[in-house]
Design a protein around this motif. Sequence first.
Motif, mmCIF file in Angstrom:
data_model
loop_
_atom_site.group_PDB
_atom_site.id
_atom_site.type_symbol
_atom_site.label_atom_id
_atom_site.label_comp_id
_atom_site.label_asym_id
_atom_site.label_seq_id
_atom_site.Cartn_x
_atom_site.Cartn_y
_atom_site.Cartn_z
ATOM 1 N N ASP A 165 0.647 -0.820 -0.254
ATOM 2 C CA ASP A 165 0.213 -0.193 -0.062
ATOM 3 C C ASP A 165 0.807 1.349 0.164
ATOM 4 O O ASP A 165 0.124 2.615 -0.730
ATOM 5 N N LEU A 166 2.154 1.269 1.079
ATOM 6 C CA LEU A 166 2.769 2.514 1.121
ATOM 7 C C LEU A 166 3.576 2.934 0.224
ATOM 8 O O LEU A 166 3.748 3.939 -0.989
ATOM 9 N N ALA A 167 3.651 1.469 -0.675
ATOM 10 C CA ALA A 167 5.034 1.885 -1.819
ATOM 11 C C ALA A 167 3.888 2.409 -3.345
ATOM 12 O O ALA A 167 4.526 3.237 -3.935
ATOM 13 N N GLU A 168 2.861 1.916 -3.250
ATOM 14 C CA GLU A 168 1.768 3.177 -4.615
ATOM 15 C C GLU A 168 1.330 3.899 -3.686
ATOM 16 O O GLU A 168 1.992 4.934 -4.778
ATOM 17 N N GLU A 169 1.626 3.900 -2.659
ATOM 18 C CA GLU A 169 1.233 5.889 -2.239
ATOM 19 C C GLU A 169 2.984 6.734 -2.724
ATOM 20 O O GLU A 169 2.837 7.726 -2.605
ATOM 21 N N THR A 170 3.632 5.824 -2.415
ATOM 22 C CA THR A 170 5.125 6.903 -2.052
ATOM 23 C C THR A 170 5.755 6.913 -3.703
ATOM 24 O O THR A 170 7.090 7.405 -3.727
ATOM 25 N N GLY A 171 5.611 5.825 -4.492
ATOM 26 C CA GLY A 171 6.545 5.731 -5.471
ATOM 27 C C GLY A 171 7.877 4.707 -5.011
ATOM 28 O O GLY A 171 8.849 4.312 -6.111
ATOM 29 N N ILE A 172 8.041 4.320 -3.727
ATOM 30 C CA ILE A 172 9.118 3.661 -3.696
ATOM 31 C C ILE A 172 9.034 2.376 -3.346
ATOM 32 O O ILE A 172 7.387 1.357 -3.284
ATOM 33 N N SER A 173 9.913 1.577 -3.777
ATOM 34 C CA SER A 173 9.637 -0.053 -3.894
ATOM 35 C C SER A 173 9.053 -0.851 -2.140
ATOM 36 O O SER A 173 10.017 0.309 -1.504
ATOM 37 N N ALA A 174 8.333 -1.674 -2.335
ATOM 38 C CA ALA A 174 8.286 -2.354 -1.121
ATOM 39 C C ALA A 174 9.433 -2.510 -0.697
ATOM 40 O O ALA A 174 9.295 -3.006 0.735
ATOM 41 N N SER A 175 9.912 -3.456 -1.159
ATOM 42 C CA SER A 175 11.390 -4.122 -0.898
ATOM 43 C C SER A 175 12.253 -2.677 0.326
ATOM 44 O O SER A 175 12.922 -3.291 1.336
ATOM 45 N N THR A 176 12.892 -1.687 -1.085
ATOM 46 C CA THR A 176 12.892 -0.426 -0.996
ATOM 47 C C THR A 176 12.650 -0.039 0.729
ATOM 48 O O THR A 176 13.359 0.017 1.891
ATOM 49 N N LEU A 177 11.318 0.167 1.263
ATOM 50 C CA LEU A 177 10.773 0.055 1.924
ATOM 51 C C LEU A 177 10.646 -0.360 3.629
ATOM 52 O O LEU A 177 10.958 -0.212 4.688
ATOM 53 N N SER A 178 11.180 -2.140 3.045
ATOM 54 C CA SER A 178 11.062 -2.977 4.016
ATOM 55 C C SER A 178 12.196 -2.941 4.689
ATOM 56 O O SER A 178 12.412 -2.976 6.384
ATOM 57 N N ARG A 179 13.769 -2.001 4.478
ATOM 58 C CA ARG A 179 14.864 -2.244 4.166
ATOM 59 C C ARG A 179 14.674 -0.963 4.967
ATOM 60 O O ARG A 179 15.699 -0.894 5.812
ATOM 61 N N LEU A 180 14.500 0.459 4.895
ATOM 62 C CA LEU A 180 14.215 1.768 5.665
ATOM 63 C C LEU A 180 13.745 0.689 7.052
ATOM 64 O O LEU A 180 14.578 1.835 7.694
ATOM 65 N N GLU A 181 13.024 0.705 7.199
ATOM 66 C CA GLU A 181 12.100 0.077 8.283
ATOM 67 C C GLU A 181 13.250 -0.595 8.769
ATOM 68 O O GLU A 181 12.719 -0.377 10.364
ATOM 69 N N ALA A 182 13.514 -1.410 8.603
ATOM 70 C CA ALA A 182 14.615 -2.509 9.649
ATOM 71 C C ALA A 182 15.757 -2.197 9.217
ATOM 72 O O ALA A 182 16.890 -2.506 10.489
ATOM 73 N N GLY A 183 16.064 -0.514 9.326
ATOM 74 C CA GLY A 183 17.263 -0.019 9.846
ATOM 75 C C GLY A 183 18.874 -0.165 9.092
ATOM 76 O O GLY A 183 19.651 -0.132 9.310
ATOM 77 N N LEU A 184 18.387 -1.285 7.006
ATOM 78 C CA LEU A 184 19.173 -1.561 6.812
ATOM 79 C C LEU A 184 19.595 -0.985 5.558
ATOM 80 O O LEU A 184 20.941 -1.243 4.870
ATOM 81 N N ARG A 185 18.677 -0.111 5.497
ATOM 82 C CA ARG A 185 18.971 1.010 5.137
ATOM 83 C C ARG A 185 18.605 2.723 5.054
ATOM 84 O O ARG A 185 18.120 2.661 5.610
ATOM 85 N N ARG A 186 19.875 3.520 4.770
ATOM 86 C CA ARG A 186 19.302 4.603 5.233
ATOM 87 C C ARG A 186 18.947 5.834 4.260
ATOM 88 O O ARG A 186 19.022 5.032 2.965
ATOM 89 N N PRO A 187 17.541 6.564 4.967
ATOM 90 C CA PRO A 187 16.374 6.573 3.931
ATOM 91 C C PRO A 187 17.188 8.524 3.121
ATOM 92 O O PRO A 187 18.009 8.823 4.053
ATOM 93 N N THR A 188 16.986 8.521 1.868
ATOM 94 C CA THR A 188 17.863 9.566 1.014
ATOM 95 C C THR A 188 16.758 11.138 1.099
ATOM 96 O O THR A 188 15.426 11.040 1.398
ATOM 97 N N LEU A 189 16.923 11.837 0.969
ATOM 98 C CA LEU A 189 15.957 13.181 0.985
ATOM 99 C C LEU A 189 14.641 12.972 0.045
ATOM 100 O O LEU A 189 13.875 13.348 0.309
ATOM 101 N N GLU A 190 15.393 12.027 -0.739
ATOM 102 C CA GLU A 190 14.183 12.187 -2.139
ATOM 103 C C GLU A 190 13.100 11.064 -1.348
ATOM 104 O O GLU A 190 11.633 10.466 -1.841
ATOM 105 N N GLN A 191 13.227 9.617 -0.497
ATOM 106 C CA GLN A 191 12.628 9.499 -0.293
ATOM 107 C C GLN A 191 12.223 9.962 0.486
ATOM 108 O O GLN A 191 10.656 10.147 1.745
#
Length: 200
Positions: free
Chosen positions: A29-55
Amino acid sequence: MDDGPDRTLDAVGPRLKHLRLRRDLTLTDLAEETGISASTLSRLEAGLRRPTLEQLLPLARVHGVTLDELVGAPPTGDPRINLRPIACSDGSTIVPLTRRPGGIQAYKYVLPAGADDREPDLRTHEGHDWVYVLNGTLRLVLGEHNLILKPGEAAEFDTRTPHWFGATGSGPVEFLSLIGKQGERAHVRAAPKADQRRTR
């Protein structure tokens, strides 16, 4: 060396997950609203990836919070706007100019010098954007258009159109951005000068 910005970005993941679950949204759902892939969102939530300004921008908009709230900046109790810059891992800096959730949000961006031949990573999301260049040269890729904006120039567009911002090889760029939800546009009016006369 001050590692405050790094600690701030590292703490965003749990906050993102809390905001998503509070709205009862799936990653899809969130991927559809933001244009950010679900896999990237999952990594962001898990702290495996730092968010960028565009995200961070579309995530703050979708959740109806300011960037300060998203990154957990402490409240100041001061009615004046907190102009504390937020450093991003890609070298960009953003200064939030509004604090209220919802409505049109104003930001000041500072992007480091880029490569003129850089391949843009086009994004889409719901909303409307108005940008105004203060200093430097801004490269705006909007759909099939590759635009170069100089100080004093502005652009306004529907963010459902694939788009990307970047600085050119000539140096960093500083610009203002007013971002509103879909259908909410920034209206900028200027009064004519008193001595302005028609030339036609």
